[in-house]
Design an enzyme around this catalytic site. Structure first.
Site, short mmCIF file in Angstrom:
data_model
loop_
_atom_site.label_atom_id
_atom_site.label_comp_id
_atom_site.label_asym_id
_atom_site.label_seq_id
_atom_site.Cartn_x
_atom_site.Cartn_y
_atom_site.Cartn_z
N SER A 1 0.81 -1.07 0.15
CA SER A 1 -0.03 -0.16 -0.05
C SER A 1 1.01 1.22 -0.12
CB SER A 1 -0.99 -0.01 1.15
OG SER A 1 -1.65 -0.97 1.31
N1 SAH Z 1 -1.09 -4.80 4.31
C1 SAH Z 1 -0.42 -4.87 2.97
C2 SAH Z 1 -1.25 -4.64 1.86
C3 SAH Z 1 -1.37 -5.58 0.77
S1 SAH Z 1 -2.51 -5.57 -0.55
C4 SAH Z 1 1.06 -4.36 2.88
O1 SAH Z 1 1.23 -3.57 3.83
O2 SAH Z 1 1.56 -4.41 2.11
C5 SAH Z 1 -3.78 -6.47 0.32
C6 SAH Z 1 -3.46 -7.94 0.59
O3 SAH Z 1 -4.77 -8.44 1.09
C7 SAH Z 1 -3.30 -8.75 -0.39
O4 SAH Z 1 -1.87 -9.37 -0.08
C8 SAH Z 1 -4.21 -9.78 -0.73
O5 SAH Z 1 -3.65 -11.02 -1.12
C9 SAH Z 1 -4.59 -9.84 0.63
N2 SAH Z 1 -6.33 -10.33 0.84
C10 SAH Z 1 -7.01 -10.12 -0.07
N3 SAH Z 1 -8.48 -10.77 0.41
C11 SAH Z 1 -7.90 -11.47 1.66
C12 SAH Z 1 -8.75 -12.41 2.53
N4 SAH Z 1 -9.87 -12.43 2.48
N5 SAH Z 1 -7.83 -12.82 3.59
C13 SAH Z 1 -6.77 -12.59 3.68
N6 SAH Z 1 -5.99 -11.44 2.92
C14 SAH Z 1 -6.59 -11.21 1.78
#
Ligand code: SAH
Length: 223
Positions: free
Chosen positions: A72
């Protein structure tokens, strides 16, 4: 330049100071958030197979990290972290571990973090990275975030880092009374940052903040 550099130098620290100043200029006021932005070496969360210019790690932009996911944007991380109003030792559940950067920021703010990722490949990469970097107050789980982590509930705070199309009721149940959940509510291209406070077992209030962009929260696990 291809960044394979796995060190943290004075140059990186300088870039982080600038990034924290930029967050302050954009309206972030929580000193624990600003300190975390200045402390957490974001360039080490991109993975060694991601090609990027090192200085890009400290620009206010999101970045692809593999498995079709993103790290993000620093402003989004700061904004959600500030809305959580973290106090030391609070139990925080994060949905969407991704690169681990948001989890590291929360841990640096003093939270005890429980983070769930649905992509096995990301989980396998990020869990050992956070351990190697010494984030002992982050526990990683491979699973579907819609299910939460009932064994460790209740949580003081919950943060969802993917756009949620529907209210995740199991997560609201796993929130402590007095707790707050911060989530981007809506679709990938159109979601509002929402903060819900739990006042009683079935009593909630809601605040709506600005528009943000997120990858979608999807059901089930990816092996
Ligand atoms: N917090 C992360 C942001 C990653 S983007 C960072 O700091 O890098 C969002 C993430 O949510 C992705 O890795 C995606 O695979 C995950 N995601 C989406 N749906 C999800 C679910 N139902 N359970 C767990 N993770 C999920």
């Amino acid at each position: 330049m291809i960044a394979m550099q796995q060190q943290d130098t004075y140059r990186h620290k300088g870039l982080r100071k600038e990034l924290a100043n930029k967050m302050r200029d954009k309206g972030i006021t929580d000193p624990t958030v600003l300190n975390a932005i200045e402390t957490v070496p974001r360039h080490l969360f991109f993975g060694t197979d991601t090609i990027f210019h090192e200085a890009q790690a400290y620009e206010d932009i999101a970045f692809q990290i593999g498995s079709g996911q993103t790290i993000s944007q620093p402003y989004t991380v700061s904004y959600q972290s500030q809305l959580l109003e973290i106090t030391p030792r609070q139990k925080v559940l994060e949905i969407g571990t991704g690169s681990g950067y948001q989890a590291a920021v929360l841990a640096t703010m003093g939270a005890r973090v429980y983070s769930i990722e649905r992509h096995r490949a990301l989980y396998d990469k990020t869990k050992p990275l956070l351990e190697k970097m010494g984030y002992t107050n982050v526990k990683c789980f491979f699973g579907d975030g819609f299910e939460g982590q009932p064994a460790y509930a209740p949580f003081d705070k919950i943060i969802i880092t993917a756009a949620v199309p529907e209210m995740p009721h199991k997560l609201l149940q796993q929130l402590a009374v007095g707790g707050k959940i911060v989530l981007p509510f809506g679709t990938e291209t159109n979601c509002d940052m929402v903060r819900i406070t739990k006042h009683g077992e079935n009593q909630f209030s809601e605040e709506v903040f600005g528009k943000f962009a997120f990858v979608p929260m999807l059901k089930g696990k990816v092996f």
